[in-house]
Design a protein around this motif. Sequence first.
Motif, mmCIF file in Angstrom:
data_model
loop_
_atom_site.group_PDB
_atom_site.id
_atom_site.type_symbol
_atom_site.label_atom_id
_atom_site.label_comp_id
_atom_site.label_asym_id
_atom_site.label_seq_id
_atom_site.Cartn_x
_atom_site.Cartn_y
_atom_site.Cartn_z
ATOM 1 N N ARG A 79 0.828 -1.216 0.000
ATOM 2 C CA ARG A 79 0.000 0.000 0.000
ATOM 3 C C ARG A 79 0.858 1.260 0.000
ATOM 4 O O ARG A 79 0.550 2.231 -0.682
ATOM 5 N N LEU A 80 1.944 1.232 0.774
ATOM 6 C CA LEU A 80 2.844 2.382 0.811
ATOM 7 C C LEU A 80 3.489 2.594 -0.562
ATOM 8 O O LEU A 80 3.586 3.730 -1.042
ATOM 9 N N SER A 81 3.875 1.515 -1.205
ATOM 10 C CA SER A 81 4.431 1.597 -2.553
ATOM 11 C C SER A 81 3.406 2.211 -3.515
ATOM 12 O O SER A 81 3.749 3.057 -4.346
ATOM 13 N N GLU A 82 2.151 1.792 -3.396
ATOM 14 C CA GLU A 82 1.093 2.351 -4.243
ATOM 15 C C GLU A 82 0.957 3.854 -4.036
ATOM 16 O O GLU A 82 0.782 4.609 -4.997
ATOM 17 N N GLY A 83 1.024 4.291 -2.784
ATOM 18 C CA GLY A 83 0.932 5.714 -2.483
ATOM 19 C C GLY A 83 2.054 6.507 -3.133
ATOM 20 O O GLY A 83 1.823 7.560 -3.738
ATOM 21 N N TYR A 84 3.263 5.992 -3.012
ATOM 22 C CA TYR A 84 4.402 6.682 -3.627
ATOM 23 C C TYR A 84 4.323 6.630 -5.158
ATOM 24 O O TYR A 84 4.750 7.576 -5.833
ATOM 25 N N LEU A 85 3.774 5.561 -5.697
ATOM 26 C CA LEU A 85 3.585 5.486 -7.149
ATOM 27 C C LEU A 85 2.602 6.566 -7.603
ATOM 28 O O LEU A 85 2.834 7.248 -8.604
ATOM 29 N N LYS A 86 1.524 6.748 -6.852
ATOM 30 C CA LYS A 86 0.539 7.789 -7.171
ATOM 31 C C LYS A 86 1.172 9.177 -7.099
ATOM 32 O O LYS A 86 0.819 10.062 -7.870
ATOM 33 N N LYS A 87 2.093 9.367 -6.162
ATOM 34 C CA LYS A 87 2.790 10.656 -6.040
ATOM 35 C C LYS A 87 3.946 10.770 -7.031
ATOM 36 O O LYS A 87 4.626 11.782 -7.083
ATOM 37 N N GLU A 88 4.172 9.704 -7.766
ATOM 38 C CA GLU A 88 5.237 9.609 -8.768
ATOM 39 C C GLU A 88 6.635 9.711 -8.170
ATOM 40 O O GLU A 88 7.563 10.194 -8.806
ATOM 41 N N ASP A 89 6.785 9.230 -6.939
ATOM 42 C CA ASP A 89 8.101 9.056 -6.338
ATOM 43 C C ASP A 89 8.479 7.603 -6.604
ATOM 44 O O ASP A 89 8.268 6.711 -5.775
ATOM 45 N N LEU A 90 9.009 7.382 -7.801
ATOM 46 C CA LEU A 90 9.203 6.021 -8.292
ATOM 47 C C LEU A 90 10.286 5.257 -7.547
ATOM 48 O O LEU A 90 10.178 4.036 -7.386
ATOM 49 N N ASN A 91 11.310 5.946 -7.077
ATOM 50 C CA ASN A 91 12.371 5.247 -6.338
ATOM 51 C C ASN A 91 11.839 4.654 -5.040
ATOM 52 O O ASN A 91 12.124 3.499 -4.722
ATOM 53 N N LEU A 92 11.079 5.437 -4.285
ATOM 54 C CA LEU A 92 10.510 4.898 -3.046
ATOM 55 C C LEU A 92 9.440 3.847 -3.346
ATOM 56 O O LEU A 92 9.338 2.846 -2.634
ATOM 57 N N ALA A 93 8.661 4.051 -4.388
ATOM 58 C CA ALA A 93 7.641 3.062 -4.765
ATOM 59 C C ALA A 93 8.302 1.712 -5.055
ATOM 60 O O ALA A 93 7.822 0.668 -4.607
ATOM 61 N N GLU A 94 9.412 1.746 -5.768
ATOM 62 C CA GLU A 94 10.138 0.502 -6.069
ATOM 63 C C GLU A 94 10.723 -0.104 -4.797
ATOM 64 O O GLU A 94 10.609 -1.313 -4.559
ATOM 65 N N GLN A 95 11.341 0.734 -3.977
ATOM 66 C CA GLN A 95 11.961 0.249 -2.742
ATOM 67 C C GLN A 95 10.939 -0.459 -1.858
ATOM 68 O O GLN A 95 11.209 -1.539 -1.322
ATOM 69 N N TYR A 96 9.754 0.120 -1.704
ATOM 70 C CA TYR A 96 8.757 -0.466 -0.809
ATOM 71 C C TYR A 96 8.095 -1.694 -1.428
ATOM 72 O O TYR A 96 7.716 -2.617 -0.702
ATOM 73 N N ALA A 97 7.977 -1.744 -2.740
ATOM 74 C CA ALA A 97 7.465 -2.960 -3.380
ATOM 75 C C ALA A 97 8.440 -4.118 -3.143
ATOM 76 O O ALA A 97 8.027 -5.234 -2.829
ATOM 77 N N ARG A 98 9.720 -3.827 -3.272
ATOM 78 C CA ARG A 98 10.736 -4.868 -3.031
ATOM 79 C C ARG A 98 10.763 -5.297 -1.556
ATOM 80 O O ARG A 98 10.958 -6.470 -1.250
ATOM 81 N N LYS A 99 10.540 -4.357 -0.661
ATOM 82 C CA LYS A 99 10.462 -4.687 0.770
ATOM 83 C C LYS A 99 9.289 -5.647 1.009
ATOM 84 O O LYS A 99 9.414 -6.625 1.742
ATOM 85 N N ALA A 100 8.154 -5.373 0.374
ATOM 86 C CA ALA A 100 6.986 -6.244 0.504
ATOM 87 C C ALA A 100 7.292 -7.640 -0.030
ATOM 88 O O ALA A 100 6.900 -8.644 0.582
ATOM 89 N N ILE A 101 8.003 -7.719 -1.137
ATOM 90 C CA ILE A 101 8.385 -9.015 -1.714
ATOM 91 C C ILE A 101 9.213 -9.806 -0.703
ATOM 92 O O ILE A 101 8.970 -10.998 -0.473
ATOM 93 N N ASN A 102 10.171 -9.147 -0.076
ATOM 94 C CA ASN A 102 11.022 -9.823 0.914
ATOM 95 C C ASN A 102 10.237 -10.296 2.128
ATOM 96 O O ASN A 102 10.516 -11.359 2.677
ATOM 97 N N LEU A 103 9.254 -9.519 2.549
ATOM 98 C CA LEU A 103 8.473 -9.886 3.733
ATOM 99 C C LEU A 103 7.404 -10.941 3.441
ATOM 100 O O LEU A 103 6.958 -11.630 4.349
ATOM 101 N N ALA A 104 6.987 -11.060 2.205
ATOM 102 C CA ALA A 104 5.852 -11.925 1.855
ATOM 103 C C ALA A 104 6.268 -13.337 1.447
ATOM 104 O O ALA A 104 5.445 -14.092 0.940
ATOM 105 N N ARG A 105 7.462 -13.724 1.708
ATOM 106 C CA ARG A 105 7.973 -15.029 1.263
ATOM 107 C C ARG A 105 7.064 -16.209 1.628
ATOM 108 O O ARG A 105 6.991 -17.168 0.893
ATOM 109 N N ASN A 106 6.389 -16.152 2.760
ATOM 110 C CA ASN A 106 5.587 -17.287 3.218
ATOM 111 C C ASN A 106 4.110 -17.184 2.855
ATOM 112 O O ASN A 106 3.322 -18.025 3.260
#
Length: 143
Positions: A79-106
Amino acid sequence: SGCSSSPPNQDRVQGQPKPSSIISERDTPTLKIKKAETAESSLIMEANSSTQEQNYSKAIVVLERAIRLSPREPSLWIRLSEGYLKKEDLNLAEQYARKAINLARNNSEVLRAAWLQLANVLEKMGNVKKANELRKKYRYKAS
């Protein structure tokens, strides 16, 4: 000396609850857990409302507060990544999407959502080929 002790019959400060009304130590953990769930769900509702109003800055602030309560919850990072994507802060949007990927392994469904969010970010960054590869892999068609 008389100054160091309380006068008789005034051991209890006025307004202080009686011992029977004080929550016991064993009850405290359960109450804290319920409070955290309530606080988190309240914050998520507030973030939803802010997103609907297109107030993405407020939604981001609220989601960051929710993340402080549940830092290992990958859906909040998505959700945080989506918010930053909407604000067009693409670096943070990418960073938080990758963080979610790492946390969602299970959790395969949340992991799928995190990868699809990364695809959305990559597409916005101009990497359409990689975004489409991710969508194909995670069975999602671009709109």
